[in-house]
Design an enzyme around this catalytic site. Sequence first.
Site, PDB file in Angstrom:
ATOM      1  N   GLU A 171       0.823  -1.221   0.000  1.00  0.00           N
ATOM      2  CA  GLU A 171       0.000   0.000   0.000  1.00  0.00           C
ATOM      3  C   GLU A 171       0.856   1.270   0.000  1.00  0.00           C
ATOM      4  O   GLU A 171       0.661   2.159   0.839  1.00  0.00           O
ATOM      5  CB  GLU A 171      -0.971  -0.008   1.198  1.00  0.00           C
ATOM      6  CG  GLU A 171      -1.985  -1.125   1.114  1.00  0.00           C
ATOM      7  CD  GLU A 171      -3.114  -1.053   2.139  1.00  0.00           C
ATOM      8  OE1 GLU A 171      -3.015  -0.268   3.103  1.00  0.00           O
ATOM      9  OE2 GLU A 171      -4.091  -1.799   1.969  1.00  0.00           O
ATOM     10  N   GLU A 292      -5.430  -8.400  -0.408  1.00  0.00           N
ATOM     11  CA  GLU A 292      -6.116  -8.130   0.864  1.00  0.00           C
ATOM     12  C   GLU A 292      -7.583  -7.910   0.534  1.00  0.00           C
ATOM     13  O   GLU A 292      -7.914  -6.966  -0.195  1.00  0.00           O
ATOM     14  CB  GLU A 292      -5.552  -6.884   1.571  1.00  0.00           C
ATOM     15  CG  GLU A 292      -4.181  -7.083   2.161  1.00  0.00           C
ATOM     16  CD  GLU A 292      -3.725  -5.897   3.020  1.00  0.00           C
ATOM     17  OE1 GLU A 292      -4.561  -5.248   3.668  1.00  0.00           O
ATOM     18  OE2 GLU A 292      -2.503  -5.641   3.016  1.00  0.00           O
TER      19      GLU A 292
HETATM   20  O1  AHR Z   1      -5.007  -5.942   7.105  1.00  0.00           O
HETATM   21  C1  AHR Z   1      -4.825  -4.825   7.916  1.00  0.00           C
HETATM   22  C2  AHR Z   1      -4.162  -3.673   7.179  1.00  0.00           C
HETATM   23  O2  AHR Z   1      -4.997  -3.232   6.142  1.00  0.00           O
HETATM   24  C3  AHR Z   1      -2.879  -3.986   6.468  1.00  0.00           C
HETATM   25  O3  AHR Z   1      -1.774  -3.905   7.309  1.00  0.00           O
HETATM   26  C4  AHR Z   1      -2.796  -2.921   5.423  1.00  0.00           C
HETATM   27  O4  AHR Z   1      -2.081  -3.305   4.297  1.00  0.00           O
HETATM   28  C5  AHR Z   1      -4.236  -2.582   5.134  1.00  0.00           C
HETATM   29  O5  AHR Z   1      -4.480  -1.231   5.169  1.00  0.00           O
END
Ligand code: AHR
Length: 503
Positions: A171, A292
């Site tokens: 990110e 994610e």
């Molecule tokens: O999954 C929790 C967080 O969400 C992770 O560390 C990050 O990559 C995202 O913003």
Amino acid sequence: MYSIKVNKQKIIGVVEKEIFGSFVEHLGRSVYNGIYQPSHPESDEMGFRNDVIEAIKELNVSIIRYPGGNFVSGYDWKEGVGDKSKRKQLVDLAWCEIEPNLVGVDEFAYFSKKVNSEIMMAVNLGTGPIQDVSDLVQYCNLKDEGYWANYRIANGYNTPHNIKVWCLGNEMDGDWQICSKTAEDYAKIAKDAAKIIKWVSPNCKVVACGSCSPLSKTFPSWDKTVVHQIFDYIDYLSLHAYYTYPTKDHDVKEFFGSGKNFDNYIKTVKQLVLKEKKKRKSNKEIYLSVDEWNVWHTFDGSNKRVKDWTYGSPLLENHYDFADCLVFASLLITILNNCDYVKIGCLAQLVNVIAPILTDDEKGVLKQTTFYPFSILSNEFRGLKVLDCKDNYPMYNTKTYKKVNSVYKCVAYDEIKNEYKIALVNVSGNDANSRIVFDNDVKIVKCCEMADANLHDKNTFEEPNKVVLKEVEVFSNEGNSFNLKLKKYSFSVITFKKIRKEC
Ligand code: AHR
């Protein structure tokens, strides 16, 4: 009566096993007091909890992204290897926690083997020097060439960890990220990292950071720039997507539109990648890694730390109800329906932190509502061909996402077993009487369902089986069409076996 017309000829793609990946970050009780708890009676000689490992195995997780997440952008992997007694306790600025460095690359490689999973390693492109990326790939993947591979051997790991998929940071578009970057600056460093990773270990695949959310201010320009600048160096572009109630009144109808929004997001990113490919007249494919995804609520205060500068304390622990489970299933179905380009998916996360598995020091392991859709789709849909099949389920209007589905479906064909599998989520408050029409004769062999629960029902340690997937009785007639009642607020997976007609 609604209908689904199953057409075996229209194939969207094949479900790669990596679609059923997950994510373990050094955060809250994910690693410490989650998968790793040496003092727990269930723990093995390395300190990993066997009861947690058994639950993870039921999910059949193919690949685990590690060690972050936001955590990775400040992580020094070298502090997590070697003699444990000499490892330092360091501060982690991503989550304001202490990192005791009791679990590092080697211990995680041991754990991932125990759960039959591969590792998808994320590298630090925040505070980390690029040399550390090179050293890490050498440490993990070289046999015995050079200092770092020999250091791994000296640490007791003779065989290389052989990590095949590498994330180029995490990110990096988000302002909260340690040393976040502009798309141009990120592309430059990601290109160097990609080249180094492939020089050390030529068969590796690399994932570049796409936007952290469809809501990001720089989406989709960030993604366009990254793909444009480093098209030739990367194999995947990442997407991250978390969904919660989009309106203050927590209207479930709005929340149930998440799957449709997710579908639009994936298709937008796919189109921008294809546009760049066309512009270059290239044959190269850049696939999508949804590394994610999940339902994630913060309104319950679970994002508040109990105490700063500690480790193994609860953080981001969501307790998922049946409404969450239905949205979760619709998100996974959406990934499956986009398997022409989505080749990796990581459910974020795996244990305790926004996870399908919760642990308790005394009470053991709890399978949350979201455990069940992941488990059945992971165990039954991998390797199948997803089919593009028409249906006429109604759409409805939402304030947030405009027109959204009342029923999400995925139809897949198993060539080896000659079976069709249909996953369905009915997010409407009405039963949907449906007729499924096949292009040949079939019979129902299995039907599993999650239904008849209140939307806010949850599993608890006291009542662990309140909302679970159940096999339901089906009558076994044969033919090319079947009527079934999709119960209101339900998730079902039905298996049909193709029948060879005797001549
Ligand atoms: O999954 C929790 C967080 O969400 C992770 O560390 C990050 O990559 C995202 O913003």
